[in-house]
Enzyme design. Structure first.
Site: not given
Lengths: 298, 298
Positions: B82, B163, B172
């Site tokens: 996925h 961020g 990630g």
């Protein structure tokens, strides 16, 4: 989700607002009870109240309401267009959530017993609570009305389920029962000919050899000049809404009359409409547990 | 009825049961939160969690869950079928009851801000929470996946919403958004020819000039030897289920293929099916407030 029973008592006063409010107050202010609706009709001289709660709370509150009814209504003075057998006329209990029909039958019996002994009013159990098949149909039980019961109650066949076989002169008698929720569903025809609506109604309903749990009649919507097949679906689990709808459509064809719309009157259980979506969308293996809200609320 | 938000976080671990349970525990044991479901797929190496609660509780619990995710998943070691952009991959918030979409957008932004600052993970807002139109579609945001983000994040167009523009090597990036509930609805065809299902899917979906809020593809149900048009209805309020169903039927006609059934996968909002009953029964002036359960539960 909690255990919930719906109760829809009908009492024989639709004109005197002071009396009506006094009686409804017994429900409105009750803890743990939700008064959903009440509506009075002065021609009918009758008020219908709808409320919900746990079986325990509903049992208490219907007795409180009965006390107010018997205090304030005198059947020797009451007249109106709607058939009635007593001051408190009909009390159906309907299982809504996490309550079985058997529990509603037991509730009807407990309340019947209490009303007979507390208020000295003869009680007839009807529908699912009926003590014999000829007592299931409310219209049959109530036949003869208040005035006729002074004789009817003496027949063995019509001895009350609770209380002695003697009409309470001021309070009359009362029918108490348990049933599934009704769905009031009307189909509008592309004609103003009420005879066609009436003919269709007669083939669709149980009485005319039609669907087992459908009551129907033809009516005219005067403001729209439209004839309508007006139905009560008295068990939507067994006779689904889509089946009644499709059957009206089918019968209308023989008169070359199209179906131009429909209406759901008042409240309808979610499942009665979800069943229709399942049918028309041909959904395989659907479960009511797939309904998001059901999962949140349960 | 209470204020309720649904949250369906997807995280990138579908194999290690110990890790999966540790992460799900953050939801399972949370006060005022209902864990509805979680399912892991080892090929996809991914777990999808579904839970409900008030906006306040959901905000706290998703942060607790994020902490467990970042403690236990290392993207440098993760692989699966996925597409994914981070350890905590996607977090959609869905308004369910007495909460507006705007409140869910605000919730997505608060959570995004907190995740970026607490865990030093770049956050992308998507769907209704997106900060620009090109960021609405999750598939477009996630394109390039974890590995590709080390370059993608440097493009001005793909600067994170919260961020700094630097991938957290272990965690990630993450997509956080707000959307309406999805309806997963599949239509089964009277053929085993997947090419036909695929052609129909392409005409029905938005991408192919079909319905605005439909995603669709052809799939084969191997066990039944049946081709299926598998759809995600991403806004059932605007593109109703019956419309997608009727359009598949219509397109199937050109191949002489009948529709033999359909299926609803997982949960579906009540209204998505009630709309279909309204359409097929031609109900006039229906209001969701006529649903009995809604009145009881509200």
């Amino acid at each position: 989700m909690a255990r919930i029973v719906e109760c829809i008592p009908n009492f024989s006063e639709g004109r005197n607002k002071v009396v009506i409010e006094k009686i409804v107050d017994a429900v409105r202010n009750a803890e743990g009870i939700k008064l959903l609706d009440y509506s009075s009709d002065s021609d009918h001289n009758r008020t219908v109240v709808t409320f919900f709660g746990t079986p325990e709370r509903v049992e208490q509150v219907i007795l409180d309401m009965a006390a107010k009814v018997y205090e304030n209504i005198d059947m020797t003075l009451q007249q109106g267009a709607h058939p009635r057998m007593g001051a408190l006329d009909v009390v159906p209990f309907v299982p809504i959530s996490e309550v079985t029909m058997d529990e509603c039958v037991a509730l009807a019996k407990r309340v019947g017993n209490e009303i007979a002994s507390k208020f000295d009013v003869p009680v007839y159990l009807y529908e699912k609570a009926a003590s014999a098949p000829h007592r299931e149909n409310l219209a049959v039980v109530r036949k003869g009305q208040y005035e006729g019961f002074f004789e009817k109650i003496k027949e063995d066949k019509w001895a009350p389920d609770y209380g002695k076989a003697e009409v309470n002169v001021k309070g009359g008698c009362v029918a108490i029962g348990a049933r599934v929720p009704l769905v009031a569903f009307n189909v509008n025809l592309g004609t103003d000919n009420i005879e066609i609506a009436d003919k269709i109604a007669k083939t669709v309903r149980n009485l005319g050899g039609g669907l087992r749990f459908v009551k129907a009649m033809g009516v005219k919507l005067e403001d729209r000049n439209v004839a309508q097949v007006s139905m009560n679906l008295v068990n939507y689990e067994k006779t689904a809404v889509y089946r009644a709808f499709e059957m009206v459509k089918m019968e209308a064809k023989r008169y070359g009359v199209p179906v131009i719309g429909s209406e759901v009157i008042g409240l309808v259980p979610m499942e009665a409409l979800i069943q229709c979506a399942e049918y028309y969308l041909q959904i395989e293996n659907f479960s009511m547990d797939q309904i998001l809200e059901k999962r949140i609320w349960e």
